[in-house]
Design a protein around this motif. Sequence first.
Motif, PDB file in Angstrom:
ATOM      1  N   TYR A  37       0.856  -1.186   0.000  1.00  0.00           N
ATOM      2  CA  TYR A  37       0.000   0.000   0.000  1.00  0.00           C
ATOM      3  C   TYR A  37       0.888   1.230   0.000  1.00  0.00           C
ATOM      4  N   ALA A  53      -5.134  -9.383   1.157  1.00  0.00           N
ATOM      5  CA  ALA A  53      -6.396  -8.799   0.724  1.00  0.00           C
ATOM      6  C   ALA A  53      -7.130  -9.776  -0.170  1.00  0.00           C
ATOM      7  N   VAL A  56     -11.378  -0.050  -2.767  1.00  0.00           N
ATOM      8  CA  VAL A  56     -11.158  -0.901  -1.606  1.00  0.00           C
ATOM      9  C   VAL A  56     -12.372  -0.796  -0.685  1.00  0.00           C
ATOM     10  N   MET A  94     -10.598  -2.823   4.712  1.00  0.00           N
ATOM     11  CA  MET A  94      -9.232  -2.691   4.214  1.00  0.00           C
ATOM     12  C   MET A  94      -8.582  -1.456   4.838  1.00  0.00           C
ATOM     13  N   PRO A 116     -10.707  -7.711   4.189  1.00  0.00           N
ATOM     14  CA  PRO A 116     -10.260  -6.531   3.448  1.00  0.00           C
ATOM     15  C   PRO A 116     -10.313  -6.875   1.959  1.00  0.00           C
ATOM     16  N   VAL A 157     -10.015  -5.776  -2.263  1.00  0.00           N
ATOM     17  CA  VAL A 157      -9.519  -4.916  -3.338  1.00  0.00           C
ATOM     18  C   VAL A 157     -10.283  -5.282  -4.604  1.00  0.00           C
TER      19      VAL A 157
END
Lengths: 799, 227
Positions: A520, A530, A564, A568, A612, A614
């Motif tokens: 990140y 993720a 996201v 997350m 989390p 993505v």
Amino acid sequence: MFKLNLKIAWRNLWKNKGYTFINILGLSIGMASCILIFIFIRYQLSFDENFKNENRIYRVISGWTTPDNFFESAGTPRPLPAAMRNDFKQQFDKVAAIQASGGIIKVKDESGKERIKTSESVHYAEPDFFEILSFKWLDGNPRQSLSQPNTVVLSDEMADKLFGDWHKAVGKSVNFQNKVDLKVTGIIEKTPDNSSFPLKVIISYKTYLNQARPESTNWGTVSSTSECYVLLKEGASIEDASKSLPQFITKYYKRDNVSKESHRFQQLRDIHYNADLGNFANKVMPKKELYGLAIIGAFLLLTACINFINLATAQAVSRGKEVGVRKVMGSLRRQLIVQFLTETLTITVISLLVGCVLTEVALPGMQSLFKDHISFSIIEHPIIFVFMVILVLLVSFLAGFYPAMVMSGYSPALAIKNKITANAAGLSLRKILVVVQFAITIILIIGTLVVLRQMSYMREKPLGFIPTAVALVDVPSDSMAITRYHTLQDQINKIPGVLSTSYCSAAPSSDSNNESNFRYNGTVKSTFQANTKTGDENYFKTFGLEIIAGKGLSKSDTIKDIVVNETMLKKLNVVNYNDAIGKSIRINDKTGYIIGVVKDFNNMSLHEPISPIVINSDKESYTTIAVKLDSKSILPAMQAIEKIWNTVLPEYVYGSTFMDDKISEYYQTEKIMGALFKVFAGVIIFISFIGLFGLISFVATQRTREVAIRKVLGASTLELVKMLNGSFLLMVFVANLVAWPLAYLFVAKWLATFTYRIDLNIWPFVFAMIISMVITLITVSIRSYKAAVTNTIDALKYE
Amino acid sequence: MIQLNNIEKYYANKGIKNYVLRLVTTTIKQGEFVSIMGPSGAGKSTLLNIIGMLEEPTYGSYEFLGEDVTSLNERKRIELYRNHIGFVFQAYHLIDEMTVYENIEAPLLYKKVGSSERASRIADLLDRFNIVAKKDLFPNQLSGGQQQLVGIARALAAQPSIILADEPTGNLQSAQAEEIMTLFKKLNQEDGITIIQVTHSEKNAQYGNRILHIADGVVKEDVAILS
């Protein structure tokens, strides 16, 4: 002697028709439930039996330990089987890889015309796999049939389907995925229903390797579809083999990963029962649930036996005179016990016969509930007959022994003078039994109420997206198909009733999940993984997901924009969601930028917390086109979609599901649990209350004289009914007090398996109390009212 | 007090009427001590049961305290039991699970008599029948005569105006029987309680002031005893 006993037993049962009926009704229902539970458990325990060397067969399990998590998969990295074969020569006889997959199989007739096109699940397997697991080969053998690329072995059922008759199949060829032609080199017998290996089409593993997939040499990727089986050398121990694993892991895995890999060996006979790891057949039955069922079965039987004991000891008094006379005539106590046990045996055998009929009646319902073929054939499974014999003997003994002891123990002098009364000790035993019986009943009522409430909670809980009227239509993801995506979507969008469409890898909530490490904002690797999902620009609209910061994805074929979820950002310690907008995320060796934040939605079943997530676009990963429909025109729209799909993608096979169905599949186990609880709670309530009715009948009869005296002393009917009911209500109340803490322990434990669950409050308990008290009151009052209004004079006649 | 007019009672069996009582007509006044006599199966007990409203006559009318009670609803009948009628049985019919005290208390509870009143009445009865020492015993711990005393005490507890006794001394030895009969006579004379008893014994019948001879369901003789 036995014949005479039987005759007398029969007459006695006939004389007390009412009690006999109650006994048989209760026992036969209890026994039918037990038989059903037994044949179900027997079926479940028969999974994967009859393999040669079953104790030496293991499946290799992969595990990962991350800083905040540990998870396991039944899959192994694809290079693992070969490496293990090489490194574990000492311990293992055989190591074999098997890869589950699926695809389109086509068969052409002599003239070259396409005759059959069907989508089937296939398995790529090494020849060794069949030396580990002994399947029955009807034609060919694993060594020869699967050692060359582009060869295939079919089950006889599949061969019948493709070629009409499996005898003619060998030597012919089938086309797979429009790519390769496979030569049929062997036939195996269809695997039975109770197998974790539903092998129908087995392609040689060399064919799989020939397709030169990059991941086939990659130790970093694991799919649960690539499994590895080993056969332990005779005399070797699996513990020794496990000791060599750390060394093996250091040798092959790169050390810089965030998560730490591990492996272990799972026994063949554990595969069917381990719900976390799963298997090819997608049929798992945790042993825990089988135990639960067995306990319910035992409870049912116990309740029915308690009925029997209660009624028998209650009636015992009326047999006193007979006992006295027999003793005077020279009967031994032992003979009397045998006589009374014969009576119990007679009732039990009759109950078993009635129970078998009930089982037969209930079987179709049970089979549709479990979606399995469960057999109640004594010839096929003699063990069922053995079970029934044991059941009869156990019930006869459990239910008959105590009353027989009581009755045979009467002193002849008192018995003949009719001076025997239901003694206080017998009465208190009966009371204890009734309390036990009702405690069981109440626990089941509470359990049922809680299970049903949790089920409806799960049905109604907003998931963060709208799953209604969304069809998930499979799309092939090879390069040829991808070129036609645009056409397909355009045409589907034109169908009346279609509101929006989106290509995606998986729906917001799905049982197919990919987890990846990521970076990140250019920092070091994250400490957690993720969940990645891909979808096009219409993903959010189609599933009704809510963007709470920034905006949704824009049109793109590869990763560029990233959305996201809240979880997350919370895990990354980002408080103000807008701060995250524009930050980079590097995932799967590609970089994108966060342009939006989606409100949290449940991405798995409610057992699990929200991951989390993505979300980005990636045309090559799409497997599905999600179609949001107008709920009024689902049927015509689906027909139109199928037609268009088959025109645009004629080489492939159409398949679709609905989002709602997918979600309800998560809760299949709970649905079954709920149904079982409802049925068995009903049965147990019924058994308990007919027992109660029998008991109050007896008490009322016994107290007839007292009732009559009280009547001439000026007692009203209401007062008499109250008097007769009082002790029963008290017993049921005590049973409630006993049941509450136990029930609380059970339901609290069960609810703990859900991340999202109802708050456990007092209402199910109070409600169970009200139900039990009201039913008791009704049951008992019917009989005691009758007793209270009977003719006084009959009871007061001189003795 | 009691007016019976043409009371008939029969059981129909396969179309044949088996008469137990035929055209019984009689009047019993307040304060009388009536003995019903006759051979076994003559219908004595049935007549008493009809008077006690335990059985209904097949035909005929019955007035109790000037009210037609031939077919009375349950509530009214219970009302009469609570306030006017006391029963004494040959087999005593005490409640085995209750002590002497509790047995005597039972009708008062049904009559909804207050607790202090109850206590004083029971104490009075125990005292009068000399069974104070026995008050915490259970019926099976008493002799037959004592049990029958408790039975009579129980019948008197609700202060009835009439006592119906079905062979009250049938199960007793003669000494005890004499004691019970003397008690009845005393109750009749001192408290003015109407007593109707069924008996086999000519001797017991002499304690009363009127005898109804019954045979084959018919009143054969109605004799007054002058003492």
